[in-house]
Motif scaffolding. Sequence first.
Motif, PDB file in Angstrom:
ATOM      1  N   SER A  48       0.833  -1.212   0.000  1.00  9.11           N
ATOM      2  CA  SER A  48       0.000   0.000   0.000  1.00  9.11           C
ATOM      3  C   SER A  48       0.863   1.256   0.000  1.00  9.11           C
ATOM      4  O   SER A  48       0.467   2.300  -0.507  1.00  9.11           O
ATOM      5  CB  SER A  48      -0.925   0.003   1.215  1.00  9.11           C
ATOM      6  OG  SER A  48      -0.138   0.010   2.385  1.00  9.11           O
ATOM      7  N   PHE A  49       2.083   1.148   0.553  1.00 12.75           N
ATOM      8  CA  PHE A  49       2.955   2.341   0.594  1.00 12.75           C
ATOM      9  C   PHE A  49       3.309   2.823  -0.809  1.00 12.75           C
ATOM     10  O   PHE A  49       3.721   3.963  -0.993  1.00 12.75           O
ATOM     11  CB  PHE A  49       4.224   2.048   1.407  1.00 12.75           C
ATOM     12  CG  PHE A  49       5.161   1.055   0.754  1.00 12.75           C
ATOM     13  CD1 PHE A  49       4.977  -0.310   0.891  1.00 12.75           C
ATOM     14  CD2 PHE A  49       6.234   1.507  -0.003  1.00 12.75           C
ATOM     15  CE1 PHE A  49       5.842  -1.197   0.289  1.00 12.75           C
ATOM     16  CE2 PHE A  49       7.103   0.614  -0.597  1.00 12.75           C
ATOM     17  CZ  PHE A  49       6.901  -0.749  -0.455  1.00 12.75           C
ATOM     18  N   LEU A  50       3.125   1.909  -1.811  1.00 14.56           N
ATOM     19  CA  LEU A  50       3.389   2.335  -3.185  1.00 14.56           C
ATOM     20  C   LEU A  50       2.142   2.917  -3.853  1.00 14.56           C
ATOM     21  O   LEU A  50       2.223   3.488  -4.936  1.00 14.56           O
ATOM     22  CB  LEU A  50       3.861   1.135  -4.025  1.00 14.56           C
ATOM     23  CG  LEU A  50       5.296   0.685  -3.767  1.00 14.56           C
ATOM     24  CD1 LEU A  50       5.554  -0.640  -4.468  1.00 14.56           C
ATOM     25  CD2 LEU A  50       6.275   1.731  -4.260  1.00 14.56           C
ATOM     26  N   ALA A  51       0.986   2.745  -3.192  1.00 12.88           N
ATOM     27  CA  ALA A  51      -0.265   3.157  -3.825  1.00 12.88           C
ATOM     28  C   ALA A  51      -0.842   4.427  -3.218  1.00 12.88           C
ATOM     29  O   ALA A  51      -1.409   5.263  -3.921  1.00 12.88           O
ATOM     30  CB  ALA A  51      -1.286   2.020  -3.714  1.00 12.88           C
ATOM     31  N   VAL A  52      -0.690   4.552  -1.869  1.00 16.60           N
ATOM     32  CA  VAL A  52      -1.341   5.686  -1.195  1.00 16.60           C
ATOM     33  C   VAL A  52      -0.484   6.930  -1.398  1.00 16.60           C
ATOM     34  O   VAL A  52       0.711   6.920  -1.074  1.00 16.60           O
ATOM     35  CB  VAL A  52      -1.525   5.387   0.308  1.00 16.60           C
ATOM     36  CG1 VAL A  52      -2.198   6.566   1.002  1.00 16.60           C
ATOM     37  CG2 VAL A  52      -2.341   4.123   0.468  1.00 16.60           C
ATOM     38  N   PRO A  53      -1.065   7.984  -1.960  1.00 16.41           N
ATOM     39  CA  PRO A  53      -0.276   9.190  -2.208  1.00 16.41           C
ATOM     40  C   PRO A  53       0.329   9.731  -0.924  1.00 16.41           C
ATOM     41  O   PRO A  53      -0.293   9.693   0.137  1.00 16.41           O
ATOM     42  CB  PRO A  53      -1.292  10.189  -2.778  1.00 16.41           C
ATOM     43  CG  PRO A  53      -2.444   9.371  -3.215  1.00 16.41           C
ATOM     44  CD  PRO A  53      -2.467   8.144  -2.373  1.00 16.41           C
ATOM     45  N   GLY A  54       1.548  10.208  -1.013  1.00 19.97           N
ATOM     46  CA  GLY A  54       2.225  10.770   0.150  1.00 19.97           C
ATOM     47  C   GLY A  54       3.718  10.736  -0.069  1.00 19.97           C
ATOM     48  O   GLY A  54       4.204  10.171  -1.052  1.00 19.97           O
ATOM     49  N   PRO A  55       4.452  11.340   0.852  1.00 24.42           N
ATOM     50  CA  PRO A  55       5.904  11.399   0.687  1.00 24.42           C
ATOM     51  C   PRO A  55       6.523   9.997   0.692  1.00 24.42           C
ATOM     52  O   PRO A  55       7.516   9.749   0.009  1.00 24.42           O
ATOM     53  CB  PRO A  55       6.385  12.224   1.883  1.00 24.42           C
ATOM     54  CG  PRO A  55       5.248  12.263   2.832  1.00 24.42           C
ATOM     55  CD  PRO A  55       4.007  12.041   2.059  1.00 24.42           C
ATOM     56  N   GLY A  56       5.919   9.053   1.511  1.00 17.18           N
ATOM     57  CA  GLY A  56       6.441   7.686   1.575  1.00 17.18           C
ATOM     58  C   GLY A  56       6.383   7.032   0.196  1.00 17.18           C
ATOM     59  O   GLY A  56       7.346   6.415  -0.253  1.00 17.18           O
ATOM     60  N   ARG A  57       5.249   7.209  -0.497  1.00 18.84           N
ATOM     61  CA  ARG A  57       5.102   6.594  -1.817  1.00 18.84           C
ATOM     62  C   ARG A  57       6.131   7.174  -2.796  1.00 18.84           C
ATOM     63  O   ARG A  57       6.805   6.448  -3.515  1.00 18.84           O
ATOM     64  CB  ARG A  57       3.691   6.862  -2.359  1.00 18.84           C
ATOM     65  CG  ARG A  57       3.459   6.185  -3.679  1.00 18.84           C
ATOM     66  CD  ARG A  57       2.149   6.572  -4.293  1.00 18.84           C
ATOM     67  NE  ARG A  57       2.159   7.972  -4.745  1.00 18.84           N
ATOM     68  CZ  ARG A  57       1.206   8.488  -5.514  1.00 18.84           C
ATOM     69  NH1 ARG A  57       0.173   7.746  -5.864  1.00 18.84           N
ATOM     70  NH2 ARG A  57       1.268   9.745  -5.897  1.00 18.84           N
ATOM     71  N   ASP A  58       6.253   8.529  -2.744  1.00 19.08           N
ATOM     72  CA  ASP A  58       7.204   9.158  -3.665  1.00 19.08           C
ATOM     73  C   ASP A  58       8.612   8.615  -3.439  1.00 19.08           C
ATOM     74  O   ASP A  58       9.342   8.309  -4.379  1.00 19.08           O
ATOM     75  CB  ASP A  58       7.203  10.684  -3.467  1.00 19.08           C
ATOM     76  CG  ASP A  58       5.849  11.261  -3.841  1.00 19.08           C
ATOM     77  OD1 ASP A  58       5.065  10.527  -4.485  1.00 19.08           O
ATOM     78  OD2 ASP A  58       5.581  12.425  -3.476  1.00 19.08           O
ATOM     79  N   MET A  59       8.957   8.560  -2.136  1.00 19.04           N
ATOM     80  CA  MET A  59      10.302   8.093  -1.776  1.00 19.04           C
ATOM     81  C   MET A  59      10.492   6.640  -2.241  1.00 19.04           C
ATOM     82  O   MET A  59      11.499   6.296  -2.865  1.00 19.04           O
ATOM     83  CB  MET A  59      10.455   8.189  -0.249  1.00 19.04           C
ATOM     84  CG  MET A  59      11.827   7.855   0.265  1.00 19.04           C
ATOM     85  SD  MET A  59      13.012   9.057  -0.303  1.00 19.04           S
ATOM     86  CE  MET A  59      12.398  10.491   0.549  1.00 19.04           C
TER      87      MET A  59
END
Length: 693
Positions: free
Chosen positions: A216-227
Amino acid sequence: MARRPLAPRRTGAELYSAAVAGLTAVVGSAVLAGWFFDVRWLRSISPEWPTMKVNTALCFVLCGIALWNLSAVNPTRRQAATGRVCAGLTGLVGLLTLAEHIWGLELHVDNLLLTQAEAGAAHPGRMSTAAAASFVALSTTLLGLRADSLRLAWLARAAGLLPGLLGLLTIVVYAYGVRGLSGVAAFSTTALHTAILFMAVGTGALCVQTERGPLSFLAVPGPGRDMARRVLPLAIGAPLVLGWIRLLGQRAGFYGLEFGLAIFAISNVVTFTALVWASALRLNRMDKERVRAALGAAQLAAIVESSDDAIVSICLDGVITSWNAGAERLFGYSAREAVGQPVSFIIPADRSVEDARVMAQVATGQGVVQFDTQRLGKARDLIDISVTVSPVRNATGQIIGASKVARDIGPRKRVEAQLAASFKETSELNANLEQRVRARTDELTASNVALHQSAAQLERQKAELERSNRDLEQFAYVASHDLQEPLRAVAGCSQILQRRYQSKLDAPAEELIVHIVEGASRMQALILDLLAYSRVSRGDHEPKVVDAGLAFRQAVAGLQSIIGETAARVTAEALPSVKADPGQLTQLFQNLLGNALKYRGSSAPEVSVAAKRSGREWEFSVRDNGIGIEAQYFERIFVLFQRLHTRNEYAGTGIGLALCRKIVERHGGRIWLESALGRGSTFHFTIPSGDSQ
Ligand code: ADP
């Protein structure tokens, strides 16, 4: 025909899942066909490499069908059931094969569809342990893909990581050298396309509703996904590439096993340290930006809150979402009362169409709209405001509402009304004034005309007067001139009569003759004076520069006998030259000096003449020590025939001073006197100077 509602669209990840599902089913079917129709290259990519088993190909076809159905955006019940059945069958084959591997059972699942033969193999149709385990894991993933429980859904997707990783592992081994497979029994019979399909189906399953799984960290928009999206490709690719390079070096004989491992470890350390370093820098930068943005937002909030203007935000359906202190002051409602209400509660009924139009305009993104309008306050009073309405957009630029900034223009409206009223008043006053000015101008024009008329009349009267004056003077001149002759005869005859018949007539007759003689001589004096008076205007000579001293001396000479008789002292200062008729100037002095001597007091007469400069003329004065005159007669004595004494007291005709004034005025001067009874008199007169100063 009724239009069917548009089906929700798949995300990019879900499109990947569908593609993978299709590909898996197609490749599985192709391999099955390869077995049935004995197409070797379909079973194994290279003749030396292991083949994809029939069961494996069958399971991939089932997995493909399951993933296709379960990855639909909103799977129907039928789709879900089909998907689950296929997934269950895959799991069953995997489990049975695992059981065969673990417990050495012979469950005849290897030759379900076809008996396979492979040189040297104990169970030529059996898939590898790794493949069986992967199908069990894939089945779990597919069965739990649409689970309602969040935990179950998450665990199911986590299981999908296993086939993905095992597939990746096998691919890497193939990449490093297919000989590597022979070292590990669980992988020894795994084909390359089997490994690729495991990885594809594993990741494909993870991509269905990614937000519900471990990725989910790759799907939910946010700095974590971008990183993660930045770092992950490098974190996966770098060790693989570095391992391959290390292997190449070792095979080439550049270094042994230990040194190769050391190089691999160090290059990984360097790569990951660099990754961490870059990520840390990026995180710090993002944090700074976040803090700055938060500060900016806080500042903006403070500005909005402290603004004098009412600032209100509403969402597109017209519900108020924020209400600042300015709005509380202007409309009277607190933020608690207003937020959540439809904005229409402060819009007067007759303004609702206007508001709807503005909101429609803002919603189309046509920018800012500014206009003057009215709103309802809490006391249901109408408030005049100037509003600016601007669209509010979210991070993706989509319009999600509108902000309204309202300013109270009541005071301005009132001032405008006052100005309009005073302008009207001023205009009226102006019109009134103009009317009065016009009336006054008409009056003035009329009186001007009247004045002109009366001036013309005066001019006519003056001309008339001058003419009658001239006539009178002419008459006086003619009369006195013509009277002189018979009078001279009367006087002469009466004097002869007096001389010849003196003492021959009786006393009354003699007295009569004396009266006749006296009367005649008085008449002669009067006529001479009148003649002189009437001659003044004509003048014997035009005025010219003459010596006033000479005129004075000639006058004194004419008065010698009386000066002698009265023992008078007649003096003069140095007198100037003036512009005058010489004869008339002498006569002027003679008259004034004569009077000074005639109206003398008890002491011997003392007469002095002086002159002083006064601008462009000379002022003369004739001072005596005579009887003086009362102030009340100062004007009267200059009038023709006006006398202050009887003939018995002082002889005279009353013409002398009138003559003096006429002479002075003819020269453009003035005559006046200073005197007091018993204290002498001073007669002043002015005559233009003879020079050009
Ligand atoms: P007249 O001397 O023939 O009477 P005038 O016109 O010369 O006439 O003078 C008018 C009057 O002014 C005189 O009757 C006299 O009373 C008065 N008057 C003139 N000059 C003097 C003077 N120097 N002192 C006093 N009275 C004067």
